[in-house]
Design a protein around this motif. Structure first.
Motif, short mmCIF file in Angstrom:
data_model
loop_
_atom_site.label_atom_id
_atom_site.label_comp_id
_atom_site.label_asym_id
_atom_site.label_seq_id
_atom_site.Cartn_x
_atom_site.Cartn_y
_atom_site.Cartn_z
N ALA A 1 0.86 -1.19 0.00
CA ALA A 1 0.00 0.00 0.00
C ALA A 1 0.88 1.23 0.00
O ALA A 1 1.84 1.32 0.74
N GLY A 2 0.59 2.17 -0.86
CA GLY A 2 1.36 3.41 -0.92
C GLY A 2 2.69 3.25 -1.63
O GLY A 2 3.52 4.12 -1.57
N ALA A 3 2.90 2.11 -2.29
CA ALA A 3 4.17 1.90 -2.99
C ALA A 3 4.30 2.88 -4.14
O ALA A 3 3.32 3.31 -4.73
N LEU A 4 5.55 3.20 -4.45
CA LEU A 4 5.84 4.12 -5.53
C LEU A 4 5.25 3.57 -6.81
O LEU A 4 5.48 2.43 -7.17
N PRO A 5 4.45 4.35 -7.52
CA PRO A 5 3.87 3.85 -8.75
C PRO A 5 4.97 3.62 -9.80
O PRO A 5 5.96 4.32 -9.82
N VAL A 6 4.75 2.63 -10.62
CA VAL A 6 5.69 2.38 -11.70
C VAL A 6 5.28 3.30 -12.84
O VAL A 6 4.26 3.11 -13.49
N VAL A 7 6.07 4.34 -13.02
CA VAL A 7 5.79 5.35 -14.04
C VAL A 7 6.92 5.29 -15.05
O VAL A 7 8.09 5.28 -14.67
N ALA A 8 6.59 5.25 -16.31
CA ALA A 8 7.62 5.16 -17.33
C ALA A 8 8.45 6.43 -17.38
O ALA A 8 7.96 7.51 -17.10
N SER A 9 9.72 6.27 -17.69
CA SER A 9 10.61 7.41 -17.82
C SER A 9 10.33 8.14 -19.12
O SER A 9 9.47 7.74 -19.90
N ARG A 10 11.13 9.19 -19.34
CA ARG A 10 10.97 9.94 -20.59
C ARG A 10 11.08 9.01 -21.80
O ARG A 10 10.44 9.22 -22.80
N ALA A 11 11.91 8.00 -21.70
CA ALA A 11 12.08 7.07 -22.81
C ALA A 11 11.00 5.99 -22.80
O ALA A 11 10.97 5.14 -23.67
N GLU A 12 10.10 6.03 -21.81
CA GLU A 12 9.01 5.07 -21.69
C GLU A 12 9.50 3.63 -21.51
O GLU A 12 8.83 2.70 -21.90
N THR A 13 10.69 3.47 -20.93
CA THR A 13 11.24 2.13 -20.80
C THR A 13 11.61 1.73 -19.39
O THR A 13 11.77 0.55 -19.13
N GLU A 14 11.79 2.66 -18.51
CA GLU A 14 12.33 2.33 -17.20
C GLU A 14 11.44 2.89 -16.10
O GLU A 14 10.95 4.01 -16.20
N PRO A 15 11.22 2.13 -15.03
CA PRO A 15 10.37 2.62 -13.94
C PRO A 15 11.06 3.70 -13.11
O PRO A 15 12.28 3.75 -13.00
N VAL A 16 10.25 4.54 -12.52
CA VAL A 16 10.73 5.54 -11.58
C VAL A 16 11.11 4.83 -10.29
O VAL A 16 10.37 3.98 -9.80
N VAL A 17 12.29 5.16 -9.74
CA VAL A 17 12.73 4.55 -8.50
C VAL A 17 12.79 5.54 -7.35
O VAL A 17 12.88 5.14 -6.19
N LEU A 18 12.74 6.85 -7.66
CA LEU A 18 12.83 7.86 -6.62
C LEU A 18 12.01 9.08 -7.00
O LEU A 18 12.08 9.54 -8.14
N GLU A 19 11.24 9.57 -6.03
CA GLU A 19 10.50 10.81 -6.21
C GLU A 19 10.93 11.80 -5.14
O GLU A 19 11.02 11.44 -3.96
N ILE A 20 11.18 13.03 -5.56
CA ILE A 20 11.51 14.10 -4.63
C ILE A 20 10.35 15.08 -4.66
O ILE A 20 9.94 15.54 -5.72
#
Length: 150
Positions: free
Chosen positions: A3-22
């Motif tokens: 619950a509340g896990a970081l959403p897997v959002v595609a990078s600018r290249a649409e290939t890699e998940p986001v691992v850190l949000e500031i």
């Protein structure tokens, strides 16, 4: 999924998940993939930890470079939060005074969510005796996914 896990959002290249949000006092919330973090410069720290045996080689990016890339001055503090909802408040001066990294691998093996990933805050305690103080160990947040600047 946690619950509340970081959403897997595609990078600018649409290939890699986001691992850190500031977020927090940043001009706009910043999201980083591993490629984004690597592009800021790769750093290695060889140090011991309370959670591993012997001296280990950690690879990651300097924490100060990530904060600077978010467009925020290195003053005040940051709240680091992991996917397991563990939080620690860290003075940003730590990132100026020491080469603290956001590590994504240990001894060449990438971290997984089951093993402290996607990122682990690692201090260069082997290079600075004052960092071996057990009272500072709570700052070593693993499963790091968010940094909030209050």
């Amino acid at each position: 999924m946690l619950a509340g896990a970081l959403p897997v959002v595609a990078s600018r290249a649409e290939t890699e998940p986001v691992v850190l949000e500031i977020n927090g006092r940043v001009p706009a919330s910043r999201r980083f993939t591993l490629a984004d973090l690597s592009a800021l410069g790769i750093t290695h720290i060889r140090t011991s930890t309370l959670w591993t045996d012997g001296i280990r080689d950690f690879e990651g990016v300097l924490a100060r470079k990530v904060i600077e890339a978010a467009g925020v001055p290195l003053t005040g503090k940051v709240v680091a939060r992991g996917l397991n909802d563990y939080t620690a408040t860290i003075p940003l001066s730590d990132f100026l005074d020491y080469d603290v990294i956001l590590a994504w691998s240990m001894d060449g093996v990438p971290f997984t969510r089951r093993d402290k990933g996607p990122l682990w805050i690692v201090y260069p305690r082997g290079a600075h005796a004052e960092l071996a103080d057990e009272r500072l160990e709570h700052r070593w947040v693993w499963q790091l996914a968010w940094l909030t600047l209050p």
